[in-house]
Design an enzyme around this catalytic site. Sequence first.
Site, mmCIF file in Angstrom:
data_model
loop_
_atom_site.group_PDB
_atom_site.id
_atom_site.type_symbol
_atom_site.label_atom_id
_atom_site.label_comp_id
_atom_site.label_asym_id
_atom_site.label_seq_id
_atom_site.Cartn_x
_atom_site.Cartn_y
_atom_site.Cartn_z
ATOM 1 N N LYS A 66 0.811 -1.229 0.000
ATOM 2 C CA LYS A 66 0.000 0.000 0.000
ATOM 3 C C LYS A 66 0.844 1.279 0.000
ATOM 4 O O LYS A 66 0.478 2.267 -0.616
ATOM 5 C CB LYS A 66 -0.956 0.016 1.204
ATOM 6 C CG LYS A 66 -2.088 -0.995 1.070
ATOM 7 C CD LYS A 66 -3.066 -0.879 2.233
ATOM 8 C CE LYS A 66 -4.088 -2.001 2.198
ATOM 9 N NZ LYS A 66 -5.065 -1.895 3.297
ATOM 10 N N ASP A 102 -10.207 2.466 2.568
ATOM 11 C CA ASP A 102 -10.285 1.715 3.835
ATOM 12 C C ASP A 102 -11.065 2.481 4.913
ATOM 13 O O ASP A 102 -11.916 1.912 5.606
ATOM 14 C CB ASP A 102 -8.883 1.397 4.367
ATOM 15 C CG ASP A 102 -8.252 0.199 3.671
ATOM 16 O OD1 ASP A 102 -9.001 -0.622 3.113
ATOM 17 O OD2 ASP A 102 -7.022 0.083 3.701
#
Length: 265
Positions: A66, A102
């Site tokens: 990420k 997220d």
Amino acid sequence: MTDRYCVFGNPIAHSKSPRIHALFARQTGQDLSYAAILAPLDGFAASVRDFAAAGGRGANITVPFKEEAFRFATALTPRAEAAGAVNTLSFSGESIRGDNTDGAGLVRDIAHNLGFAIAGKRILLIGAGGAARGVILPLLDQSPAATIVANRTAAKAAELATAFGIEGGGFESLAGRAFDLVINATSAGLSDATLPLPEGVFAPGCLAYEMLYGRETRFMAQARAAGAAVADGLGMLVEQAAEAFFVWRGVRPDTAPVLAELRKG
Ligand code: NDP
């Protein structure tokens, strides 16, 4: 022509994302495919470039890429910028736009699926890794009364707290304090470790949210024993996927039947 998407990670075989996106595509009638791709630890950028060059339209990014995806993107959304990490890439010509869904996924699971209003509540966020960083801004956007971050390595919590203008430190700073929403954004559950949470941290009516899913962790047991309502991170997983689907397709899938399907195993 079928539009192609995928998730990059290492390892990746366990990923539920292909199943989730296949269910979304079927439900919304979108013509797309979604694969899981194992990127070599030293070959993330090359894997993404190959996929985009072969006509890929977008990709999700999971552990451990990420932060690398954050650096790789040619443009970032404000929420990706704040998170310092990217879990959703969109390809268009030479442009690679990085987003992070997220935090939106966590907030939607808590507020919508679990029916817990965050506004005015006292939040304890445990952990100072990528997952914790990614959810702070979306949580603050809900106007909680207070938000505190606590971490095993206190300096990391303090650093994160300073970046977002909130309070942060080690677990000892929690003594004598109570919270309405306690979110475990650590990976302690993976090693079956117990978090040293002081007595009374879970206020009456507290929601304890474990970001991990697929197992009963010690954090969940601790919270249950203290009388808190407990949720795992499967709803967050499905909601962050729905947000990515919306980013790519402009269509918001109904997550309830997909979450119910996943809960069956
Ligand atoms: P990182 O590796 O970036 O951070 C790990 C964090 O956990 C650090 O704060 C670390 O503390 C803490 N930690 C690890 N072991 C222990 C322990 N034994 N006791 C106390 N603290 C510990 O991980 P991520 O932030 O990326 O992910 C955290 C968790 O969130 C993972 O379990 C992941 O699966 C889950 N997650 C779930 C998502 C979902 O959709 N449901 C989405 C994203 C993440 P220290 O700084 O002291 O090392």
